[in-house]
Design an enzyme around this catalytic site. Sequence first.
Site, PDB file in Angstrom:
ATOM      1  N   ASP A 141       7.590  34.605 -10.554  1.00  0.00           N
ATOM      2  CA  ASP A 141       7.581  33.174 -10.299  1.00  0.00           C
ATOM      3  C   ASP A 141       8.927  32.639 -10.791  1.00  0.00           C
ATOM      4  O   ASP A 141       9.641  33.322 -11.537  1.00  0.00           O
ATOM      5  CB  ASP A 141       6.409  32.542 -11.058  1.00  0.00           C
ATOM      6  CG  ASP A 141       6.432  31.034 -11.017  1.00  0.00           C
ATOM      7  OD1 ASP A 141       6.515  30.466  -9.919  1.00  0.00           O
ATOM      8  OD2 ASP A 141       6.379  30.423 -12.107  1.00  0.00           O
ATOM      9  N   ASP A 174       9.864  28.674 -11.622  1.00  0.00           N
ATOM     10  CA  ASP A 174       9.750  27.593 -12.607  1.00  0.00           C
ATOM     11  C   ASP A 174       8.782  27.974 -13.725  1.00  0.00           C
ATOM     12  O   ASP A 174       7.621  28.301 -13.469  1.00  0.00           O
ATOM     13  CB  ASP A 174       9.257  26.315 -11.929  1.00  0.00           C
ATOM     14  CG  ASP A 174      10.180  25.856 -10.819  1.00  0.00           C
ATOM     15  OD1 ASP A 174      11.023  24.993 -11.069  1.00  0.00           O
ATOM     16  OD2 ASP A 174      10.061  26.386  -9.694  1.00  0.00           O
ATOM     17  N   ASP A 186       3.446  32.113 -15.025  1.00  0.00           N
ATOM     18  CA  ASP A 186       3.094  31.315 -16.204  1.00  0.00           C
ATOM     19  C   ASP A 186       1.918  30.377 -15.987  1.00  0.00           C
ATOM     20  O   ASP A 186       1.531  29.666 -16.915  1.00  0.00           O
ATOM     21  CB  ASP A 186       4.306  30.493 -16.657  1.00  0.00           C
ATOM     22  CG  ASP A 186       4.691  29.423 -15.638  1.00  0.00           C
ATOM     23  OD1 ASP A 186       4.970  29.786 -14.476  1.00  0.00           O
ATOM     24  OD2 ASP A 186       4.705  28.236 -15.993  1.00  0.00           O
TER      25      ASP A 186
END
Length: 226
Positions: free
Chosen positions: A8, A10, A171
């Site tokens: 991922d 961001d 995250d």
Amino acid sequence: MNKAAIFDLDGTLADTALDLLNAGNLTFEEMGINYRLKENLDEGISSKGGRSTIREGLLKANGYIEEESVEKLYPIFLKNYEKVIDENSKLYDGTLEMLEFLSSKKIRLGVCTNKPKKQADILLKKLGIHSFFEIIVGPDTYGCAKPNPKPLKKIIDFLGSSLNSSVLVGDTSTDYMTSQAASVPFILVLYGHGVVHQNFNTSCTPYLAKSALGMADLILKIIKKY
């Protein structure tokens, strides 16, 4: 069979929450929306992306949300985001070294993000890590976004890997659900937006990364099982 690590963007490779917040405020100001996100308070909102930021502004200003208005404002948000895309965004400590290490081990690397591909490419180039990734996929690449597993599976196919020989690093709950839908091992970044700003439950996976450098060893450990 190639080994692959898919990231991922961001909250995983870089902390981007403040620039997303500022892009939201620029959009609210431009469109006369009487609300401003506050630094050190609202990064949990902005870290969820542009549409979530817009929804928050409309809700606080008007008391309700119309999805038609969200979609109308989203291109304006993206335009403003490009103005501030790297003013505050920065790689997490050790990220560059982690990518260098994985590349030296011949691990194939990709990015699976819900940020539009154009903005993802711009940001990764600004951060100086674009060249590490053989493929960068956004929600507009294949017409669907995480947690739909299609983008992740397409990346794995492109990298010549398999579901068992790959790992997804993220995250948020969206990343976790994507990994589950694709049956791909998942590493949760403990220092990212999901845990820091969104209180994501860390018990979802046994693979927890406390640092980017520590993550490199964890990736090798997982994919060497297969």
